[in-house]
Design a protein around this motif. Structure first.
Motif, PDB file in Angstrom:
ATOM      1  N   ALA A  29      69.666  21.186  19.774  1.00  0.00           N
ATOM      2  CA  ALA A  29      69.831  21.923  20.963  1.00  0.00           C
ATOM      3  C   ALA A  29      70.374  20.599  22.031  1.00  0.00           C
ATOM      4  O   ALA A  29      71.192  20.695  22.981  1.00  0.00           O
ATOM      5  CB  ALA A  29      68.600  22.384  21.713  1.00  0.00           C
ATOM      6  N   ASP A  30      69.592  19.327  21.952  1.00  0.00           N
ATOM      7  CA  ASP A  30      69.784  18.390  22.693  1.00  0.00           C
ATOM      8  C   ASP A  30      70.600  17.245  21.854  1.00  0.00           C
ATOM      9  O   ASP A  30      70.641  15.946  22.630  1.00  0.00           O
ATOM     10  CB  ASP A  30      68.524  17.664  23.331  1.00  0.00           C
ATOM     11  CG  ASP A  30      67.252  17.502  21.831  1.00  0.00           C
ATOM     12  OD1 ASP A  30      67.866  17.656  20.832  1.00  0.00           O
ATOM     13  OD2 ASP A  30      66.420  17.298  22.561  1.00  0.00           O
ATOM     14  N   VAL A  57      74.365  30.168  17.310  1.00  0.00           N
ATOM     15  CA  VAL A  57      73.621  31.260  16.899  1.00  0.00           C
ATOM     16  C   VAL A  57      74.442  32.470  16.682  1.00  0.00           C
ATOM     17  O   VAL A  57      74.603  32.953  15.592  1.00  0.00           O
ATOM     18  CB  VAL A  57      72.391  31.854  17.739  1.00  0.00           C
ATOM     19  CG1 VAL A  57      71.813  33.094  17.148  1.00  0.00           C
ATOM     20  CG2 VAL A  57      71.310  30.624  17.623  1.00  0.00           C
ATOM     21  N   LYS A  58      75.249  32.801  17.661  1.00  0.00           N
ATOM     22  CA  LYS A  58      76.114  33.853  17.462  1.00  0.00           C
ATOM     23  C   LYS A  58      77.182  33.962  17.072  1.00  0.00           C
ATOM     24  O   LYS A  58      77.654  34.736  16.101  1.00  0.00           O
ATOM     25  CB  LYS A  58      76.179  34.572  19.189  1.00  0.00           C
ATOM     26  CG  LYS A  58      75.176  35.044  19.682  1.00  0.00           C
ATOM     27  CD  LYS A  58      75.464  35.966  21.040  1.00  0.00           C
ATOM     28  CE  LYS A  58      74.162  36.845  21.263  1.00  0.00           C
ATOM     29  NZ  LYS A  58      74.491  37.658  22.452  1.00  0.00           N
ATOM     30  N   ASP A  59      77.984  32.787  17.143  1.00  0.00           N
ATOM     31  CA  ASP A  59      79.277  32.517  16.720  1.00  0.00           C
ATOM     32  C   ASP A  59      79.387  31.557  15.293  1.00  0.00           C
ATOM     33  O   ASP A  59      80.424  31.389  14.751  1.00  0.00           O
ATOM     34  CB  ASP A  59      80.227  31.918  17.682  1.00  0.00           C
ATOM     35  CG  ASP A  59      80.492  32.830  18.845  1.00  0.00           C
ATOM     36  OD1 ASP A  59      80.194  34.082  18.580  1.00  0.00           O
ATOM     37  OD2 ASP A  59      80.832  32.326  20.010  1.00  0.00           O
ATOM     38  N   GLY A  60      77.920  30.952  15.128  1.00  0.00           N
ATOM     39  CA  GLY A  60      78.237  29.839  13.966  1.00  0.00           C
ATOM     40  C   GLY A  60      79.129  28.927  14.055  1.00  0.00           C
ATOM     41  O   GLY A  60      79.634  28.084  13.223  1.00  0.00           O
ATOM     42  N   LYS A 100      61.536  25.765  28.014  1.00  0.00           N
ATOM     43  CA  LYS A 100      61.635  26.971  28.650  1.00  0.00           C
ATOM     44  C   LYS A 100      62.946  27.572  28.809  1.00  0.00           C
ATOM     45  O   LYS A 100      62.850  28.822  28.585  1.00  0.00           O
ATOM     46  CB  LYS A 100      61.014  26.435  30.335  1.00  0.00           C
ATOM     47  CG  LYS A 100      59.607  26.031  30.287  1.00  0.00           C
ATOM     48  CD  LYS A 100      59.259  25.639  31.725  1.00  0.00           C
ATOM     49  CE  LYS A 100      57.844  25.175  31.806  1.00  0.00           C
ATOM     50  NZ  LYS A 100      57.514  24.790  33.315  1.00  0.00           N
ATOM     51  N   ARG A 101      63.824  26.802  29.052  1.00  0.00           N
ATOM     52  CA  ARG A 101      65.132  27.371  29.354  1.00  0.00           C
ATOM     53  C   ARG A 101      65.810  28.067  28.189  1.00  0.00           C
ATOM     54  O   ARG A 101      66.204  29.072  28.048  1.00  0.00           O
ATOM     55  CB  ARG A 101      66.193  26.322  29.832  1.00  0.00           C
ATOM     56  CG  ARG A 101      66.075  25.593  31.110  1.00  0.00           C
ATOM     57  CD  ARG A 101      66.293  26.704  32.433  1.00  0.00           C
ATOM     58  NE  ARG A 101      67.536  26.908  32.219  1.00  0.00           N
ATOM     59  CZ  ARG A 101      68.439  26.141  33.008  1.00  0.00           C
ATOM     60  NH1 ARG A 101      68.253  25.007  33.535  1.00  0.00           N
ATOM     61  NH2 ARG A 101      69.834  26.365  33.021  1.00  0.00           N
ATOM     62  N   LEU A 102      65.592  27.405  26.946  1.00  0.00           N
ATOM     63  CA  LEU A 102      66.114  28.075  25.671  1.00  0.00           C
ATOM     64  C   LEU A 102      65.324  29.310  25.256  1.00  0.00           C
ATOM     65  O   LEU A 102      65.980  30.339  24.916  1.00  0.00           O
ATOM     66  CB  LEU A 102      65.769  27.018  24.627  1.00  0.00           C
ATOM     67  CG  LEU A 102      66.986  26.223  24.266  1.00  0.00           C
ATOM     68  CD1 LEU A 102      66.677  25.177  23.206  1.00  0.00           C
ATOM     69  CD2 LEU A 102      68.267  26.731  23.898  1.00  0.00           C
ATOM     70  N   CYS A 103      63.891  29.315  25.602  1.00  0.00           N
ATOM     71  CA  CYS A 103      63.130  30.339  25.271  1.00  0.00           C
ATOM     72  C   CYS A 103      63.687  31.647  26.112  1.00  0.00           C
ATOM     73  O   CYS A 103      63.754  32.762  25.368  1.00  0.00           O
ATOM     74  CB  CYS A 103      61.779  30.418  25.512  1.00  0.00           C
ATOM     75  SG  CYS A 103      60.534  31.447  25.019  1.00  0.00           S
ATOM     76  N   ALA A 151      73.231  22.538  26.990  1.00  0.00           N
ATOM     77  CA  ALA A 151      72.402  22.835  25.813  1.00  0.00           C
ATOM     78  C   ALA A 151      72.227  24.182  25.499  1.00  0.00           C
ATOM     79  O   ALA A 151      72.200  24.465  24.101  1.00  0.00           O
ATOM     80  CB  ALA A 151      71.218  22.007  26.017  1.00  0.00           C
ATOM     81  N   VAL A 152      71.923  25.100  26.408  1.00  0.00           N
ATOM     82  CA  VAL A 152      71.616  26.637  26.333  1.00  0.00           C
ATOM     83  C   VAL A 152      72.942  27.212  25.800  1.00  0.00           C
ATOM     84  O   VAL A 152      72.991  27.917  24.808  1.00  0.00           O
ATOM     85  CB  VAL A 152      71.178  26.866  27.444  1.00  0.00           C
ATOM     86  CG1 VAL A 152      71.223  28.561  27.240  1.00  0.00           C
ATOM     87  CG2 VAL A 152      69.831  26.770  27.773  1.00  0.00           C
TER      88      VAL A 152
END
Length: 254
Positions: free
Chosen positions: A168-169, A202-205, A236-239, A194-195
């Motif tokens: 993510a980072d 995840v969605k587009d690969g 927190k933001r990612l969750c 990052a989000v």
């Protein structure tokens, strides 16, 4: 379509009088913890505390073996032969496995740390040594490796369950490797960016490399570095964002 992804963080990296990260709080937002085993960070007291907390919070326990380099936090490449890699992985994973056992729990996965992780991403012999060590301890342990790397290939070849990991980072090079930390643009500092990158992975690969090109990427687990100042904010933001986008956070292998 329902998406599932594991959210992991490198934890247990305090040692002695030195406190690193906000582990107990970060654990509220992740599904897997990669716990330092005393070589690059951590010590026996921290290992016990972190395993106990992870067990209480139902977070998957993973060993996070690294090079013997406390001063460099395990992030400096070393000249090391495959047999030594095999032995140091056995030593560290075995020690964390013992702490899991006394807490009526068991290891879920293994993720190499820092320079060892990056070396294994490109060096097939180092990758094979790690995979063989993990298999020798328990062939049911899940081996984490950088998506598309030599470590992922070695894990599959050894017969281990494998989880392809994204970050993510961290920023990416056009070949799919992580940008070296010695470069100014190695980290993604903005939580919103990052989000957005993670949701797209995840969605587009796909993820955008530093040269603007797109890399095709598989995502089983997402890493947040526990030692970074913004790790708790990122977690927190990612969750929250993953949930809002219909992505279910679920421990890998469960």
């Amino acid at each position: 379509m329902t998406y599932y992804v594991d959210l992991n963080s490198d934890l247990g990296e305090s040692f002695g009088a030195f406190k690193i990260g906000q582990d107990d709080l970060v654990m509220n937002y992740i599904s897997s913890a990669n716990i330092a085993c005393g070589f690059h960070a951590g010590d026996y007291n921290v290992m016990q505390h972190t395993v106990k907390k992870a067990s209480e919070k139902k977070v998957g326990i993973g060993a996070h073996p690294g090079l013997l380099d406390l001063i460099g936090f395990g992030r400096r490449p070393m000249k090391i032969d495959p047999q030594e890699v095999y032995n140091l992985v056995i030593y560290q994973v075995g020690s964390l496995q013992a702490f899991a056992h006394i807490n009526q729990n068991e290891l879920n996965h293994v993720k190499a740390h820092g320079a060892l992780y990056n070396m294994a991403g490109k060096d097939a012999e180092i990758a094979q040594a790690i995979a063989e060590a993990v298999y020798a301890i328990n062939p049911n342990l899940i081996l984490f490796g950088l998506a598309g790397s030599e470590l992922v290939k070695a894990g599959k070849k050894a017969g281990l369950p494998v989880a392809e990991e994204v970050f993510a980072d961290r920023t990416y090079q056009p070949d799919g490797s992580l940008t070296p930390r010695t470069l100014a643009n190695a980290m993604v500092e903005d939580a919103n960016e990052a989000v957005s990158r993670v949701i797209r992975m995840v969605k587009d690969g796909k993820v955008e490399a530093i040269d603007g090109s797109d890399i095709v990427i598989n995502v089983d687990t997402i890493c947040i570095h526990g030692d970074e100042p913004k790790s708790l904010e990122f977690a927190k933001r990612l969750c929250t964002a993953l949930t809002e986008h219909g992505i279910i956070i679920k421990r890998v292998g469960k």
